[in-house]
Motif scaffolding. Structure first.
Motif, PDB file in Angstrom:
ATOM      1  N   UNK A 180       0.814  -1.219   0.000  1.00 36.05           N
ATOM      2  CA  UNK A 180       0.000   0.000   0.000  1.00 36.05           C
ATOM      3  C   UNK A 180       0.848   1.269   0.000  1.00 36.05           C
ATOM      4  N   UNK A 181       2.124   1.151   0.329  1.00 33.04           N
ATOM      5  CA  UNK A 181       2.997   2.330   0.341  1.00 33.04           C
ATOM      6  C   UNK A 181       3.317   2.838  -1.058  1.00 33.04           C
ATOM      7  N   UNK A 182       2.848   2.121  -2.101  1.00 37.94           N
ATOM      8  CA  UNK A 182       3.068   2.631  -3.460  1.00 37.94           C
ATOM      9  C   UNK A 182       2.459   4.018  -3.629  1.00 37.94           C
ATOM     10  N   UNK A 183       1.434   4.341  -2.829  1.00 36.40           N
ATOM     11  CA  UNK A 183       0.786   5.650  -2.962  1.00 36.40           C
ATOM     12  C   UNK A 183       1.719   6.793  -2.570  1.00 36.40           C
ATOM     13  N   UNK A 184       2.798   6.481  -1.853  1.00 39.81           N
ATOM     14  CA  UNK A 184       3.775   7.516  -1.512  1.00 39.81           C
ATOM     15  C   UNK A 184       4.377   8.121  -2.781  1.00 39.81           C
ATOM     16  N   UNK A 185       4.368   7.353  -3.867  1.00 42.69           N
ATOM     17  CA  UNK A 185       4.914   7.848  -5.128  1.00 42.69           C
ATOM     18  C   UNK A 185       4.133   9.041  -5.662  1.00 42.69           C
ATOM     19  N   UNK A 186       2.933   9.283  -5.110  1.00 46.98           N
ATOM     20  CA  UNK A 186       2.193  10.485  -5.503  1.00 46.98           C
ATOM     21  C   UNK A 186       3.015  11.747  -5.254  1.00 46.98           C
ATOM     22  N   UNK A 187       3.938  11.668  -4.308  1.00 41.46           N
ATOM     23  CA  UNK A 187       4.765  12.841  -4.017  1.00 41.46           C
ATOM     24  C   UNK A 187       5.586  13.278  -5.228  1.00 41.46           C
ATOM     25  N   UNK A 188       5.870  12.341  -6.129  1.00 40.56           N
ATOM     26  CA  UNK A 188       6.588  12.724  -7.356  1.00 40.56           C
ATOM     27  C   UNK A 188       5.784  13.760  -8.133  1.00 40.56           C
ATOM     28  N   UNK A 189       4.458  13.605  -8.137  1.00 41.61           N
ATOM     29  CA  UNK A 189       3.612  14.575  -8.817  1.00 41.61           C
ATOM     30  C   UNK A 189       3.569  15.917  -8.128  1.00 41.61           C
ATOM     31  N   UNK A 190       3.788  15.920  -6.811  1.00 48.09           N
ATOM     32  CA  UNK A 190       3.806  17.176  -6.073  1.00 48.09           C
ATOM     33  C   UNK A 190       4.913  18.091  -6.582  1.00 48.09           C
TER      34      UNK A 190
ATOM     35  N   UNK B  59      11.326   2.588  -9.025  1.00 45.22           N
ATOM     36  CA  UNK B  59      11.832   3.717  -9.811  1.00 45.22           C
ATOM     37  C   UNK B  59      10.934   3.977 -11.018  1.00 45.22           C
ATOM     38  N   UNK B  60      10.480   2.904 -11.668  1.00 41.79           N
ATOM     39  CA  UNK B  60       9.586   3.067 -12.808  1.00 41.79           C
ATOM     40  C   UNK B  60       8.277   3.709 -12.429  1.00 41.79           C
ATOM     41  N   UNK B  61       7.732   3.311 -11.270  1.00 38.32           N
ATOM     42  CA  UNK B  61       6.480   3.904 -10.804  1.00 38.32           C
ATOM     43  C   UNK B  61       6.653   5.391 -10.519  1.00 38.32           C
ATOM     44  N   UNK B  62       7.785   5.757  -9.934  1.00 43.37           N
ATOM     45  CA  UNK B  62       8.042   7.163  -9.646  1.00 43.37           C
ATOM     46  C   UNK B  62       8.156   7.970 -10.934  1.00 43.37           C
TER      47      UNK B  62
END
Length: 407
Positions: free
Chosen positions: A263-273, A316-319
């Motif tokens: 579930x921590x994959x959602x942390x990658x949303x920070x890349x969009x920030x 890395x790909x998800x980010x």
């Protein structure tokens, strides 16, 4: 000859320019608006397994607590945007947040699952006012040279809100249960709403007009607008598909990570920030079309990288994919507001309807790809969607003789 004692006329109001104190206030107000809206919109997503167990419903039924809100928001954005053409941008946004915040406080008090779904349905309608109008408000009030950056900061608030709305309830649930989790989230969004009301400057360049279907038809008749709406559908379909089904891959062999870690994959949303304001500012300097095309290419490269057998490479790909997606969303949504000479709220409403249509329909269709071909088929589906967005974006500049310079 006596000098006139009458005061000199005030200079005409000017749209907010880059670096001004007024623009910083607008940016902060809309950042907070995005934060509170998307915290409220996604506050139940991380709790679906807990709520499924608490009310004895299936995972499919439990997912209604997300889709009921996002689906009604998608249906409401166009009529709400039309209301803002008549009654004003700030009025609609403030009323929307004033209604949505108290509804959130009802969630922990719901005695049954149908009651929860009903409140989430009402919450989705109430929340529609901010995303339906915010982009039009920025297009009205911000100077074109700074519009991309302002739009990026608003979308950055959306990404932080989406992340916080998933993580905060999850953490509180472990400590005190799901009712406290939804209650704490509602209190936080209430405080953020108060900050939004205090910060938002009134509209200065809005001119009321009678909303009617003609404005919608004019936007749909513009080939460039249609291409931008297609970009929204395609990219959001890809994005939701990846986040919906990557967790299944991470839990299975060869990775076998625990559910709590997946579930921590959602942390990658920070890349969009970070990518949203950067892409918006870059588009202001070098043009929207090249930045949009580049962002799509970045998203495709990141998606391909998730095929790797290394967990680090997948992360890395998800980010990278998330970075490209939010950059593209920033540029495309800002371009809609810039391109619309009239009926900007309705133009933005059509964009958001397309965006959430991709989320609900395209994201579900991605499940068929995963079911039949696992992750390689899911990536292929996502790459096809990115290709559609690339082709649509590539043709925008040449389809019409624009009223303003588009790129």
């Amino acid at each position: 000859m006596l000098r006139s004692l009458a005061p000199a006329p005030l200079p005409p109001a000017e749209r907010y320019r880059r670096g001004s104190r007024e623009l910083r206030r607008v940016n902060l107000a809309l950042f907070v608006a995005g934060l509170t809206t998307f915290m409220s919109l996604y506050c139940t997503q991380a709790l679906l397994p807990v709520l499924s167990h608490a009310f004895g419903v299936s995972p499919t039924a439990s997912s209604l607590l997300v889709s009921a809100a996002t689906g009604t928001l998608a249906l409401a954005v166009i009529p709400v945007s039309s209301l803002s053409e008549r009654f004003g941008r700030t009025r609609v946004m403030l009323v929307s947040s004033a209604v949505a915040a108290p509804l959130g406080l009802l969630l922990p008090l719901c005695p049954s699952f149908p009651a929860l779904v009903a409140v989430r349905t009402l919450q989705g309608i109430a929340l529609a006012g901010v995303p339906a109008v915010a982009m039009a408000y920025l297009a009205d009030e911000v100077h074109p040279e700074a519009l991309g950056g302002a739009m990026g900061r608003y979308i950055a608030g959306n990404t932080v809100g989406g992340l916080a709305g998933r993580l905060l309830p999850g953490f509180v649930t472990d400590l005190a249960g799901w009712r406290w989790a939804l209650g704490v989230t509602a209190l936080v969004t209430m405080l953020l709403s108060l900050a939004f009301w205090a910060l938002l400057p009134r509209s200065r360049f809005f001119t009321p007009s009678r909303a009617h279907g003609g404005s919608l038809l004019r936007h749909l008749a513009d080939p460039g607008m249609r291409r931008l709406y297609l970009v929204a559908i395609a990219l959001m379909s890809m994005f939701v598909t990846v986040y919906n089904y990557l967790g299944y891959r991470l839990i299975a062999a060869p990775f076998g990570v625990p559910q709590s870690v997946a579930t921590l994959v959602f942390v990658m949303y920070l890349a969009g920030t970070f990518s949203s304001p950067a892409a918006g500012s870059l588009a202001d300097r070098v043009g929207r079309r090249p930045v949009l095309l580049g962002a799509c290419a970045v998203a495709a490269a990141g998606l391909l990288l998730t095929l790797a057998g290394s967990l680090v490479a997948v992360a890395a790909g998800l980010m990278v994919m998330t970075t490209g997606f939010f950059a593209a969303h920033t540029v495309a949504s800002g371009w809609v507001g810039r391109r619309a000479a009239t009926g900007r709220a309705q133009a933005s409403g059509l964009y958001l309807f397309s965006y959430y249509l991709g989320s609900s329909v395209g994201g579900s269709a991605g499940g068929l790809a995963y079911q039949h071909g696992h992750w390689p088929a899911t990536v292929a589906y996502g790459l096809i969607l990115i290709s559609v967005a690339l082709l649509a974006a590539a043709g925008i500049r040449s389809v019409v003789a624009s009223r303003v310079r588009e790129a």
